[in-house]
Design a protein around this motif. Structure first.
Motif: not given
Length: 349
Positions: A157-169
């Protein structure tokens, strides 16, 4: 007792339930987790926070103060409120929901292995000794600093990293903005230091939650009644519903709103505000037919950060977040439940 077969993705929640049920029957304890009172549905206070979150500084000081005052009233009367125009796009949150569903539909063995998302997977309530302590849910409890870390394994689920980071920010910016506005309503003046002190990506975290459909819903919590041991929580929930909070000594059900995020006051903000803001007990009730997803952002300080106060006299003695957490863990281990802030009153009853 209804027959129930868990999927390969589900943790062994039914086994936990049945084990605790048999223990309760053996000890003569009724299985029900709640009384029979009807639960009312409520609309939480809805606050448009565009004047706080929009760029360009077009909002007047009067508009910002009015928005902050509305949040402060809700934090005092409810401990919860909803926000619209919060600056976290619906497209991003829908993307998060899709990736979250993919994550939780991995086989249980894959989710539970040590490496996935820094070993942050949790399920049920391992220390539960009765059905009153069992949470029918699973979660990934992810510190912000680990989201982009090289050692954080996302598997396929490599795409999850970018989405998680954007939500966290996005949620981090929002939580800080709301916390500062609530503090300013009590007379706090920013002097260059961040508020709350000691909160950064090493201390704050995201919690990705899934509540599977539960055949024992009438007797089961999705998440047991609790207060949050942080300053502030920002919650994005789906439209399934299930969140309930304590209002005027009874449980009320929170009606979901598709464009709103929910904020609730945590124990530390109640202490800092000298009890003007309320950290309110809340829970999630299990659903017999539908699974539920949510994402929560927790604004937490470092363990050595003093919680402080908006002004003296404070009813609480000085304490750090680390002291608070240790005491909560000791009480849960000793009594099976959290005691929380009463432990830190200057003049305990």
């Amino acid at each position: 007792m209804p027959a129930f077969a868990e999927s390969a993705a589900d943790p062994p929640l039914a086994d936990s339930y049945l084990t605790l049920l048999r223990r309760g029957e053996r000890d003569g304890i009724a299985p029900s987790t709640e009384g029979g009172l009807a639960v009312l549905e409520c609309e939480l206070p809805m606050i448009d926070v565009k004047c706080l979150t929009s760029s360009g500084g077009s909002a007047s000081a009067r508009e910002r103060a009015a928005c902050a005052d509305a949040m402060a009233r809700a934090a005092s009367e409810w401990g919860f409120f909803q926000m619209t125009n919060h600056g976290v796009s619906r497209a991003l949150l829908e993307e998060m929901r899709r990736e979250q569903a993919r994550l939780f539909r991995l086989p249980f063995e894959t989710k539970a292995k040590a490496g996935l998302l820094n070993g942050s997977y949790r399920w049920g309530a391992p220390t539960a000794t009765s059905l009153r302590h069992l949470s029918w849910s699973e979660a990934f409890h992810v510190p912000l600093a680990s989201i982009s870390g090289k050692d954080c394994d996302y598997g396929e689920l490599s795409y999850l990293r970018g989405v998680l980071q954007e939500v966290a920010d996005a949620m981090s910016r929002l939580a800080t903005t709301v916390a500062v506005a609530l503090a300013e309503s009590l007379g706090y003046e920013a002097t260059g230091g961040a508020f709350p002190a000691g909160c950064d990506e090493t201390t704050c975290f995201l919690r990705l939650n899934r509540y599977p459909a539960c055949p024992f819903a009438a007797d089961t919590f999705g998440l047991v009644p609790h207060t949050d041991s942080d300053f502030l929580t920002v919650l994005c929930q789906d439209q399934v519903g299930g969140l309930q909070l304590m209002k005027d000594s009874r449980w009320v059900s929170v009606k979901p709103h598709p464009d709103a995020l929910i904020v609730n006051v945590g124990d530390l903000f109640q202490a800092w505000s000298n009890n003007r803001y309320k950290s309110v007990e809340h829970k999630v009730v299990a659903n017999a037919k539908a699974e539920r997803f949510s994402v929560a952002y927790f604004l937490c300080p470092s363990y050595d950060s003093p919680v402080g106060t908006c002004g003296e006299p404070s009813p609480y003695r000085a304490f750090t977040f680390g002291e608070y957490r240790r005491k909560v863990q000791e009480d849960v281990k000793r009594t099976g439940k959290k005691i929380g802030l009463p432990n830190f009153l200057k003049h305990a009853a």
